[in-house]
Design an enzyme around this catalytic site. Sequence first.
Site, PDB file in Angstrom:
ATOM      1  N   THR A   1    -102.124 -28.737  41.872  1.00 38.90           N
ATOM      2  CA  THR A   1    -102.187 -28.551  43.321  1.00 38.90           C
ATOM      3  C   THR A   1    -100.822 -28.725  43.974  1.00 38.90           C
ATOM      4  O   THR A   1    -100.467 -27.974  44.894  1.00 38.90           O
ATOM      5  CB  THR A   1    -103.183 -29.548  43.938  1.00 38.90           C
ATOM      6  OG1 THR A   1    -104.469 -29.362  43.338  1.00 38.90           O
ATOM      7  CG2 THR A   1    -103.308 -29.358  45.441  1.00 38.90           C
ATOM      8  N   GLU A   2    -100.058 -29.681  43.500  1.00 34.01           N
ATOM      9  CA  GLU A   2     -98.788 -30.012  44.137  1.00 34.01           C
ATOM     10  C   GLU A   2     -97.674 -29.019  43.822  1.00 34.01           C
ATOM     11  O   GLU A   2     -96.911 -28.634  44.713  1.00 34.01           O
ATOM     12  CB  GLU A   2     -98.340 -31.418  43.718  1.00 34.01           C
ATOM     13  CG  GLU A   2     -99.187 -32.555  44.273  1.00 34.01           C
ATOM     14  CD  GLU A   2     -98.887 -32.843  45.740  1.00 34.01           C
ATOM     15  OE1 GLU A   2     -98.090 -32.107  46.362  1.00 34.01           O
ATOM     16  OE2 GLU A   2     -99.462 -33.808  46.269  1.00 34.01           O
ATOM     17  N   SER A   3     -97.548 -28.628  42.553  1.00 32.31           N
ATOM     18  CA  SER A   3     -96.351 -27.861  42.174  1.00 32.31           C
ATOM     19  C   SER A   3     -96.608 -26.686  41.235  1.00 32.31           C
ATOM     20  O   SER A   3     -95.666 -25.965  40.908  1.00 32.31           O
ATOM     21  CB  SER A   3     -95.353 -28.795  41.486  1.00 32.31           C
ATOM     22  OG  SER A   3     -95.848 -29.207  40.212  1.00 32.31           O
TER      23      SER A   3
ATOM     24  N   TYR B   1    -106.547 -30.496  50.854  1.00 34.05           N
ATOM     25  CA  TYR B   1    -105.855 -31.000  49.666  1.00 34.05           C
ATOM     26  C   TYR B   1    -106.832 -31.690  48.713  1.00 34.05           C
ATOM     27  O   TYR B   1    -106.806 -31.443  47.502  1.00 34.05           O
ATOM     28  CB  TYR B   1    -104.756 -31.978  50.099  1.00 34.05           C
ATOM     29  CG  TYR B   1    -104.039 -32.648  48.950  1.00 34.05           C
ATOM     30  CD1 TYR B   1    -103.010 -31.997  48.282  1.00 34.05           C
ATOM     31  CD2 TYR B   1    -104.386 -33.937  48.541  1.00 34.05           C
ATOM     32  CE1 TYR B   1    -102.346 -32.601  47.224  1.00 34.05           C
ATOM     33  CE2 TYR B   1    -103.729 -34.547  47.482  1.00 34.05           C
ATOM     34  CZ  TYR B   1    -102.708 -33.877  46.837  1.00 34.05           C
ATOM     35  OH  TYR B   1    -102.056 -34.479  45.787  1.00 34.05           O
TER      36      TYR B   1
ATOM     37  N   VAL C   1    -103.728 -32.922  40.174  1.00 35.80           N
ATOM     38  CA  VAL C   1    -102.695 -33.198  41.180  1.00 35.80           C
ATOM     39  C   VAL C   1    -101.457 -32.339  40.925  1.00 35.80           C
ATOM     40  O   VAL C   1    -100.905 -31.729  41.857  1.00 35.80           O
ATOM     41  CB  VAL C   1    -102.326 -34.695  41.185  1.00 35.80           C
ATOM     42  CG1 VAL C   1    -101.102 -34.944  42.076  1.00 35.80           C
ATOM     43  CG2 VAL C   1    -103.503 -35.536  41.675  1.00 35.80           C
TER      44      VAL C   1
END
Length: 207
Positions: A83-85, A190, A80
Amino acid sequence: MAQRARRTRKRNTKKGGKVKVVIISIVAIALAVTAVFAATHFYKTTENNLEKSAYPLEYTDLVNKAAKEYNLQPALIYGVIHTESRFNPDAGSSVGAVGLMQIMPETFDWLQEKRGEAGKYTTEDLYTPSVNIDYGSYLLRYFLDYYGNEKCAVAAYNAGFEVSNWLEDPNCSPDGMTLDVIPYPETSEYVVKVENAKQKYIELYFS
């Protein structure tokens, strides 16, 4: 006798020459095999190092703590964050998501209320890795418990409780519990990205 001795020496010389050729050939083959092995090992090591630089282990103490506290796979949390940041604690999205695990301020407030910590933190605190990873992991655990499977939980991390509407749609879910189709392209992509990153972390660090 002398002539016979000379013939014997010639035969021995020829045999010795053949033996030398065989030995040289064996050595050459051994060196070639060693060179191939070394090159293959070097390539694999280089490839592995490049992959690890693309999928780093950062904030390990915080991730391991959250994984243990919320009974999550560390690889999922890393997936996560990746993928997010891409591990940027100062990351912010166009819609207002903040920090390593890209938590929306209103979601942060809601989670604080659920934990009996209303008002303990402000939105600025989401830029603090320890707070962000703790609350992001808590949210993952919440969705895992709520929906009962990882695909729905990861989808909900991106799209929220819209997942419940998809589960009620027979075109998306055959049984009301699992998602065969995610109608939001962004969420569908996502989920794939998070799961791929998770598997890469398992392959590189946890297998």
